[in-house]
Design a protein around this motif. Sequence first.
Motif, PDB file in Angstrom:
ATOM      1  N   SER A   1      80.344  74.449  27.454  1.00 47.28           N
ATOM      2  CA  SER A   1      81.757  74.497  27.069  1.00 47.28           C
ATOM      3  C   SER A   1      82.537  74.126  28.424  1.00 47.28           C
ATOM      4  O   SER A   1      81.788  74.548  29.422  1.00 47.28           O
ATOM      5  CB  SER A   1      82.141  75.627  26.398  1.00 47.28           C
ATOM      6  N   ASP A   2      83.601  73.719  28.481  1.00 55.63           N
ATOM      7  CA  ASP A   2      84.481  73.628  29.693  1.00 55.63           C
ATOM      8  C   ASP A   2      84.998  74.780  30.234  1.00 55.63           C
ATOM      9  O   ASP A   2      84.732  74.937  31.445  1.00 55.63           O
ATOM     10  CB  ASP A   2      85.820  72.679  29.465  1.00 55.63           C
TER      11      ASP A   2
ATOM     12  N   THR B   1      78.592  70.119  34.857  1.00 49.26           N
ATOM     13  CA  THR B   1      79.077  69.476  33.763  1.00 49.26           C
ATOM     14  C   THR B   1      79.480  70.558  32.577  1.00 49.26           C
ATOM     15  O   THR B   1      79.226  71.728  32.400  1.00 49.26           O
ATOM     16  CB  THR B   1      78.031  68.696  33.076  1.00 49.26           C
ATOM     17  N   GLY B   2      80.698  70.151  31.847  1.00 42.92           N
ATOM     18  CA  GLY B   2      81.264  71.029  30.821  1.00 42.92           C
ATOM     19  C   GLY B   2      80.821  70.248  29.552  1.00 42.92           C
ATOM     20  O   GLY B   2      80.085  69.708  29.355  1.00 42.92           O
TER      21      GLY B   2
ATOM     22  N   THR C   1      88.179  69.526  26.952  1.00 40.19           N
ATOM     23  CA  THR C   1      89.613  70.163  26.501  1.00 40.19           C
ATOM     24  C   THR C   1      90.657  69.403  27.799  1.00 40.19           C
ATOM     25  O   THR C   1      90.143  69.081  28.836  1.00 40.19           O
ATOM     26  CB  THR C   1      89.393  71.450  26.960  1.00 40.19           C
TER      27      THR C   1
ATOM     28  N   ALA D   1      89.785  70.598  31.319  1.00 45.28           N
ATOM     29  CA  ALA D   1      88.773  69.985  32.130  1.00 45.28           C
ATOM     30  C   ALA D   1      89.237  68.787  33.004  1.00 45.28           C
ATOM     31  O   ALA D   1      88.701  68.589  34.309  1.00 45.28           O
ATOM     32  CB  ALA D   1      87.665  69.459  31.005  1.00 45.28           C
TER      33      ALA D   1
ATOM     34  N   SER E   1      87.901  67.795  38.770  1.00 45.94           N
ATOM     35  CA  SER E   1      87.888  67.628  37.394  1.00 45.94           C
ATOM     36  C   SER E   1      86.528  67.892  36.802  1.00 45.94           C
ATOM     37  O   SER E   1      85.526  67.323  37.534  1.00 45.94           O
ATOM     38  CB  SER E   1      88.426  66.328  36.967  1.00 45.94           C
ATOM     39  N   ILE E   2      86.495  68.153  35.517  1.00 42.18           N
ATOM     40  CA  ILE E   2      84.932  68.442  35.019  1.00 42.18           C
ATOM     41  C   ILE E   2      84.396  67.292  34.266  1.00 42.18           C
ATOM     42  O   ILE E   2      85.207  66.971  33.292  1.00 42.18           O
ATOM     43  CB  ILE E   2      85.124  69.796  34.087  1.00 42.18           C
TER      44      ILE E   2
ATOM     45  N   THR F   1      82.496  65.796  31.370  1.00 42.65           N
ATOM     46  CA  THR F   1      82.643  66.585  30.079  1.00 42.65           C
ATOM     47  C   THR F   1      82.228  65.562  29.104  1.00 42.65           C
ATOM     48  O   THR F   1      82.081  64.351  29.385  1.00 42.65           O
ATOM     49  CB  THR F   1      83.711  67.439  29.865  1.00 42.65           C
TER      50      THR F   1
ATOM     51  N   SER G   1      83.709  64.469  25.320  1.00 45.63           N
ATOM     52  CA  SER G   1      84.823  64.366  24.912  1.00 45.63           C
ATOM     53  C   SER G   1      84.541  64.344  23.405  1.00 45.63           C
ATOM     54  O   SER G   1      84.028  63.393  22.875  1.00 45.63           O
ATOM     55  CB  SER G   1      85.756  63.258  25.301  1.00 45.63           C
TER      56      SER G   1
END
Lengths: 337, 337
Positions: free
Chosen positions: B250-251, B275-276, B280, B283, B289-290, B292, B294
């Motif tokens: 999760s983020d 990594t997320g 969200t 992020a 910035s993560i 991730t 989406s």
Amino acid sequence: MEIYTIRDVARKAGVAVSTVSRVLNGRPDVSEETRKKVMDVVEKCGFVQNRNARFLKHAKEPFAAIIVRGRRNMFLNDVAEQMIECAQGLKTPFLVKYIDEEADEFEAMRQLYADRRAGGFILLGSRVDERCEMVRALGVPCVFATVDASGSGLENASSVCIDDRAATRAMMDRLLDKGHTRVAVLGGCREGDDIFAHRYQGAMDSLRAHGIDYDPDEYVQTRFSLKGAYESIERIFEKRQDITAVLTMSDSMAIGVVRALRDRGLRVPQDVSVTGFDGTEMAGYYVPSIATVSQPTAEIARESVALLCEMLEGGEPRHVTVDFTMMEGESIAEAIR
Amino acid sequence: MEIYTIRDVARKAGVAVSTVSRVLNGRPDVSEETRKKVMDVVEKCGFVQNRNARFLKHAKEPFAAIIVRGRRNMFLNDVAEQMIECAQGLKTPFLVKYIDEEADEFEAMRQLYADRRAGGFILLGSRVDERCEMVRALGVPCVFATVDASGSGLENASSVCIDDRAATRAMMDRLLDKGHTRVAVLGGCREGDDIFAHRYQGAMDSLRAHGIDYDPDEYVQTRFSLKGAYESIERIFEKRQDITAVLTMSDSMAIGVVRALRDRGLRVPQDVSVTGFDGTEMAGYYVPSIATVSQPTAEIARESVALLCEMLEGGEPRHVTVDFTMMEGESIAEAIR
DNA sequence: AGGCATTCTGTAAACGTTTCCAATATCCGA
DNA sequence: TCGGATATTGGAAACGTTTACAGAATGCCT
């Protein structure tokens, strides 16, 4: 799934409905034997009381409602959550009513009142002015939480908050003492938002005390939220590129600002310092961690519930100020430019 | 504030209660003159309908409930919010029921059913297994949102989700393709959490495909939330200091990880990649910035509502998979160590 | 003028509880 | 054995709506 009424249970248990009701409500005047017989049936057929009927009957049972507008503001949501915790086990039950940001709050409160005679409300967040008329019309004890309502002149409203003006002044002092002179302010004087207005006053107090000549048109933006803060920075930089610090009125805004600065190639805090407000969990987890003003959520929650209970028992309204804490953070540095 | 009943309004307006009721419910069979007369009184004395009485009377009116557990998970809250938007103007009204993380969900659903004969539910988040029995017992159409329930064998449950396993595999592929070999996994196989279990499988798929020998005991932690992730990193580092990447589920976890790494003097992504998951808003605003995955919240919301409506009209349950998007982010770099 | 549609309005019975009040059963002491 | 106190229980009337159903008023046509 079958729906059973209290009548069905009564029939199956071979007793009267009034007896079932007594068992369900834990009344003492039921023999152990009967109670058991009834409970067996209840268990067996998975009976669930109909709350509409229940509340329709005795709407008199006093209770209090905590109104939270919007799910985005984590700070207010946290406070609300802690309020219910505080209210556990009190004689008057508390419930939280979440409503949409744009929803009609008055309508929601009147509905709560019409449905169940809500005996009191805790209102979170700002906009005391807008809410005054409503609170007066309802005539029920209300507590404004996180905002000062002492100037409202309401006979039936208490409030609990930090000294937002002093806190923001202290925060601005910190920036100015580090040599910053060109400080953008985000969130200031947002229309109808009295909390932000108080904070804005505090920021101005500090600037004035430091003898800094300040043109709000160049430095102040009034949007909020992550995105709003991000865009505010873009707008500010259209006018001035020499900003060395940004004071914001919430942690989310501070985060939006850091991102915006970073996207312009500026480092925080080396090039620009940034401050937040509220002391949310995220402020500490962000990189850089955000210097912020920590509000004592637990204390605000506790006080709000206590103030409402006082009023419910006939006490006079009071306005309580609780202490804030200045939180250090990696987002502030000496001004170098 | 005075409380008026429909009876009071009728008296004041000089008509019968049934007429007032008809006016209030916008029935066509009332003369314009009468309608006006009634509405005037309603306005003047601020009459508000008692919903308990209303719902007690016709509990039959079908409606659907969206259940959200906990206010902390912003991703699920967003999805829920979009669901109500989608459901605007549909014949069956939708309402959102927020319940505490620890609250008894079954109880809440049974109450909704007892009070108003909820005709269908949308359940957000994981834990299909735990919820199966409940959904079966209720026998009402349910949609699991953001989790795959196709394996549940339920006759009355649809589901909509991304392919969590594939998404996590893709994310792990990205890390491994950048040369990382010692990758911690956070969130994997949390007890009872099937979403996390699927994602864990995906991560393992990738490792296996890349021929990497992996000892879960050394790399995997199962706590979640900001704080949990922070502490997980501390624990991981007690065992291994040579981690070069952390894949989280999760983020928020990713953010907790970045903070924890940074507090150990490690830079993201130069020293460690992170990594997320979920994509969200935060992020994108975090620094770095993560990277991730989406999830298409709008589509998930829309599909969930549509699937429930289908079932409400007698359609068969279906299990829909929607597409995810891999989001670039500053939190990933080539492995150098 | 009478009959018949066409509107509109009023009466009363639900909905599922709670609770007052009365009725019954039980027990105690005299 | 009885009177009366004390525990239990049952009956029925609310709570504020909605909604059949029936009734009244109006207008139109013959």
